[in-house]
Structure formats: structure tokens, C-alpha cells
Design an enzyme around this catalytic site. Structure first.
Site, mmCIF file in Angstrom:
data_model
loop_
_atom_site.group_PDB
_atom_site.id
_atom_site.type_symbol
_atom_site.label_atom_id
_atom_site.label_comp_id
_atom_site.label_asym_id
_atom_site.label_seq_id
_atom_site.Cartn_x
_atom_site.Cartn_y
_atom_site.Cartn_z
ATOM 1 N N SER A 1 0.834 -1.216 0.000
ATOM 2 C CA SER A 1 0.000 0.000 0.000
ATOM 3 C C SER A 1 0.862 1.256 0.000
ATOM 4 O O SER A 1 1.997 1.255 0.494
ATOM 5 C CB SER A 1 -0.906 0.026 1.231
ATOM 6 O OG SER A 1 -1.758 -1.085 1.262
HETATM 7 N N1 SAH Z 1 -1.025 -4.844 4.027
HETATM 8 C C1 SAH Z 1 -0.302 -5.134 2.802
HETATM 9 C C2 SAH Z 1 -1.068 -4.671 1.572
HETATM 10 C C3 SAH Z 1 -1.428 -5.876 0.810
HETATM 11 S S1 SAH Z 1 -2.401 -5.706 -0.636
HETATM 12 C C4 SAH Z 1 1.098 -4.554 2.830
HETATM 13 O O1 SAH Z 1 1.424 -3.832 3.762
HETATM 14 O O2 SAH Z 1 1.886 -4.876 1.944
HETATM 15 C C5 SAH Z 1 -3.756 -6.736 -0.169
HETATM 16 C C6 SAH Z 1 -3.451 -8.175 0.132
HETATM 17 O O3 SAH Z 1 -4.687 -8.796 0.504
HETATM 18 C C7 SAH Z 1 -2.917 -8.999 -1.041
HETATM 19 O O4 SAH Z 1 -1.692 -9.570 -0.678
HETATM 20 C C8 SAH Z 1 -3.996 -10.059 -1.268
HETATM 21 O O5 SAH Z 1 -3.454 -11.307 -1.668
HETATM 22 C C9 SAH Z 1 -4.651 -10.146 0.097
HETATM 23 N N2 SAH Z 1 -6.018 -10.680 0.124
HETATM 24 C C10 SAH Z 1 -7.018 -10.520 -0.777
HETATM 25 N N3 SAH Z 1 -8.129 -11.150 -0.349
HETATM 26 C C11 SAH Z 1 -7.840 -11.745 0.854
HETATM 27 C C12 SAH Z 1 -8.576 -12.532 1.793
HETATM 28 N N4 SAH Z 1 -9.848 -12.863 1.581
HETATM 29 N N5 SAH Z 1 -7.928 -12.938 2.903
HETATM 30 C C13 SAH Z 1 -6.642 -12.611 3.149
HETATM 31 N N6 SAH Z 1 -5.899 -11.864 2.290
HETATM 32 C C14 SAH Z 1 -6.485 -11.421 1.157
#
Ligand code: SAH
Length: 219
Positions: free
Chosen positions: A65
Site C-alpha cells: 500500500s
Molecule cells: N497490508 C499489505 C497490503 C497488501 S495488498 C502490505 O502492507 O503490503 C492486499 C493483500 O490482501 C494482497 O496480498 C492479497 O493477496 C490479500 N487478500 C485478498 N483477499 C484476501 C482474503 N480474503 N484474505 C486474506 N488476504 C487477502
């Protein structure tokens, strides 16, 4: 070996200035961002991008993010030391480190197996200790519920009831809700009697939340 040089720390100080200019006020949040070397989460070839205020690809079609987004969500969460926090969407693990710097006890779930494995071993190697799980976070993590705080870092089509159920009284849930193009940042607060209050904040753009209460995987 990755190093955190004076140059990197200087770049982080500039990032903090940018975040202040954009309206982030919570000192503890800004300090946590100053502490976590965001460039550790980047491939060597892309180090220059680590301290720009933008999202960046981390593989598997996912992104780390934007720092401003991390700051807004963390500020809205209002973390106190010792809070039990559930994070949905571990991704790179960067947001998780920010929560750990705020002395939260973090439970983090990632859907994508590869990202789960990478984040778990990488954070452990850095000495950041969280509880990791691979699975569908749209259903929360019932085993360790209830939580003081829940943060969703992927865009949800609607508010999953399961997450509201797993919130303690006086707990807060911060979740982006909307269509696939943009999502409104919603903060849900449960009062001591269990009553729900909802506020909306700005619009953001996240990768989609998948799973039972997320978007159906296309094809
Ligand atoms: N907090 C992260 C941002 C990740 S982007 C950081 O600091 O890098 C969002 C993430 O959510 C992705 O890696 C995606 O694979 C995950 N995601 C999507 N749907 C999900 C679900 N139902 N349960 C867990 N993770 C999920």
C-alpha cells in the site's frame, strides 16, 4: 545483507514530511513509519521507489500500500500498546510491521500462499513477531477472536458481518468498501453495549478482497 543507511533514514524523514503535509497528525504513527525500513520490502532494482508516496507491485498481482494509505488506516485504527489486532491481507508484511512497532499483538492473514510464506519468513528474519495464517481473511480468524482492532487492506464489496462479530466491545474496524475502481474508507466502532457506529472517510484504491465475503475470483 540489507542495510538501513543514513541516506535511507533521510529519505524516510522526507516521507514523514510529505505525510504531515497531507494531514497525518498521529505522532506514534509517524514514528512507526520512521522506524520501519520500507526499502527492505523492495527488490534492489526498485529501491528508489521505496520512499515515494505511492503503492508498488510486490508480485502475484498484489501491491504494498501507499505510505499515505498505511498512515490513514493506522491513524483511524487508534492502536494502543497491547491491543490484539487482526490484519486481513498481509501482502508484503509492511503494514504488519507498522502495527508491531505500535506494540500491537498482531494476527495477520494472507490468502495468497506465496505471499504468506514470503512475509512470514521475511518478518521473522527481521525479528518482527506476529501470528501468521494462510487463508480467507474475509471470514476473519475466529480462533483468536475477539479483537480490539481489525484492519482490512484489500477492497471489500460490502461490510463482512463476520468481522463485526469478531470485534470486542469498544473495538474498531477499518475497511475500504466500494466497487473495484475505488473504495470509501469506513471506520466501524462498536460501543460498550455492542452498538455499531459507522463513519466514512476518503476514497482509496485497493486490490480486491477475495474469498467468501469478498469479490469472486474471475475465471
Ligand atoms: N497490508 C499489505 C497490503 C497488501 S495488498 C502490505 O502492507 O503490503 C492486499 C493483500 O490482501 C494482497 O496480498 C492479497 O493477496 C490479500 N487478500 C485478498 N483477499 C484476501 C482474503 N480474503 N484474505 C486474506 N488476504 C487477502
Amino acid at each position: 545483507m540489507i542495510e538501513d543507511s543514513y541516506r535511507h533514514k533521510g529519505m524516510r524523514r522526507n516521507l514523514i514530511k510529505t505525510l504531515l503535509e497531507k494531514g497525518i497528525r498521529d505522532k506514534a504513527v509517524l514514528e512507526a513509519i520512521q522506524k520501519v525500513p520500507r526499502h527492505y520490502f523492495f527488490d534492489k532494482a526498485f529501491l528508489e521507489h521505496a520512499y515515494q508516496d505511492k503503492a508498488f507491485p510486490i508480485g502475484e498481482g498484489q501491491t504494498i500500500s501507499q505510505p499515505y494509505t498505511v498512515a490513514v488506516q493506522t491513524e483511524l485504527l487508534d492502536i494502543r500498546p497491547g491491543h490484539k489486532v487482526l490484519e486481513i491481507g498481509t501482502g508484503s508484511g509492511y503494514q504488519c510491521c507498522i502495527l508491531l512497532e505500535l506494540k500491537a499483538d498482531v494476527y495477520t492473514i494472507e490468502y495468497n500462499k506465496k505471499l504468506y510464506r514470503q512475509a512470514k519468513s521475511f518478518l521473522n528474519s527481521l525479528g518482527y513477531r506476529a501470528h501468521f495464517r494462510q487463508g480467507d481473511g474475509s471470514q476473519g480468524w475466529p480462533t483468536f477472536a475477539p479483537y480490539d482492532r481489525i484492519i482490512v487492506t484489500a477492497g471489500a464489496p460490502s461490510l463482512p458481518d463476520a468481522l463485526i462479530h469478531q470485534l470486542k466491545p469498544e473495538g474498531k474496524l477499518v475497511i475500504p468498501v466500494g466497487n473495484e475502481e475505488h473504495q470509501e474508507m469506513i471506520r466501524i466502532t462498536k460501543d460498550a453495549a455492542g452498538k455499531i457506529n459507522s463513519e466514512s472517510h476518503d476514497y482509496f484504491r485497493f486490490v480486491p478482497l477475495l474469498g467468501k465475503y469478498g469479490w469472486k475470483k474471475n475465471k
